[in-house]
Design an enzyme around this catalytic site. Sequence first.
Site, PDB file in Angstrom:
ATOM      1  N   THR A 200      -0.993  -8.422   6.810  1.00 11.14           N
ATOM      2  CA  THR A 200       0.301  -8.603   7.473  1.00 11.14           C
ATOM      3  C   THR A 200       0.709  -7.308   8.172  1.00 11.14           C
ATOM      4  O   THR A 200       0.461  -6.204   7.660  1.00 11.14           O
ATOM      5  CB  THR A 200       1.372  -9.021   6.461  1.00 11.14           C
ATOM      6  OG1 THR A 200       1.445  -8.061   5.408  1.00 11.14           O
ATOM      7  CG2 THR A 200       1.033 -10.375   5.871  1.00 11.14           C
ATOM      8  N   SER A 225      -0.268  -8.753  -2.985  1.00 10.03           N
ATOM      9  CA  SER A 225       0.955  -8.046  -2.629  1.00 10.03           C
ATOM     10  C   SER A 225       1.853  -7.957  -3.851  1.00 10.03           C
ATOM     11  O   SER A 225       1.457  -8.315  -4.965  1.00 10.03           O
ATOM     12  CB  SER A 225       1.672  -8.805  -1.494  1.00 10.03           C
ATOM     13  OG  SER A 225       2.929  -8.224  -1.207  1.00 10.03           O
ATOM     14  N   ASP A 227       6.026  -9.014  -4.951  1.00  6.90           N
ATOM     15  CA  ASP A 227       6.733 -10.298  -4.947  1.00  6.90           C
ATOM     16  C   ASP A 227       7.189 -10.732  -3.552  1.00  6.90           C
ATOM     17  O   ASP A 227       7.345 -11.916  -3.275  1.00  6.90           O
ATOM     18  CB  ASP A 227       7.959 -10.225  -5.857  1.00  6.90           C
ATOM     19  CG  ASP A 227       7.573  -9.947  -7.306  1.00  6.90           C
ATOM     20  OD1 ASP A 227       6.382 -10.123  -7.635  1.00  6.90           O
ATOM     21  OD2 ASP A 227       8.452  -9.568  -8.090  1.00  6.90           O
ATOM     22  N   GLY A 257       1.676  -4.838  -6.058  1.00  5.13           N
ATOM     23  CA  GLY A 257       2.917  -4.143  -5.725  1.00  5.13           C
ATOM     24  C   GLY A 257       3.255  -3.089  -6.754  1.00  5.13           C
ATOM     25  O   GLY A 257       2.412  -2.664  -7.553  1.00  5.13           O
TER      26      GLY A 257
END
Length: 271
Positions: A200, A225, A227, A257
């Site tokens: 992304t 990733s 959350d 994360g």
Amino acid sequence: MEPPSEVLLHGEFGAAGGSRGARFALTLTRRDLHVQRLVPRPEQDRRLVLPLCHVLECRAVRGGQRGRRGEDGEEAAAEEEEGGSEAAHFAIYCYPPKKRLVGAARGRQRLVKVFQVDGGERRADNLAEAERWTTAVKCLLLGVQLPTEAEITPSLLPKPRRLLLLVNPHSGRSLAMNYCQNHILPMILEANISYNLICTEYQNHARKLVHDIRLDEWDGIVIVSGDGLLYEVINGLMERPDWEKAIQMPVGILPAGSGNALAAAVNHYAG
């Protein structure tokens, strides 16, 4: 007392790699693969039960392929004998739980068992037997109905699954892509799953992507990733005109994360 499981396949195979002269009896049931060492016979019987719920994949391997070593130090690949062996090989890729010490974190170990099929006089016969075993294990993993032993052929298997893999390269300490390349992609390849990896690039990028994808091209969406990216994906699916169908798409989250509270909660709920 639990009744004995139905035996689906049974056979005797050699060891690939470093265990020269070793022979194993394999018994496949609907829930487990039983491995019993035959020769050379050690002082104590060595029996291994591999629950299929811990098996990631089973496939025939070409001679000369090599892999990383398993936790038990056993070479995770087949080696052809010099001079042109007629044997074939198949490999079982497992991720059983590690033996948990008091106070230690839970985790899984990678375990690969490779067996040499050498009962036939021709390589084609040995390869067919290796494919029969790999097909039977795969059918059990995928919930495919198994026919009689003689009818177990690769044509029973569905086409390989395809995943949309979305990675936020800035998650956590910007190590998400490193985790993906070093840990996640090798497991996806071992599982014979095809994928399309997209990093992304901006906020709501994933939201737009899943809003516009063709659902029939994918078997699931996996997020690497924290959350936040999952929030984007769920919202993107719900904003589609066909949201009732879209929201049924399987979605997975792999923690990359800083906190990973949601992934931790899902794992806790799943046991």
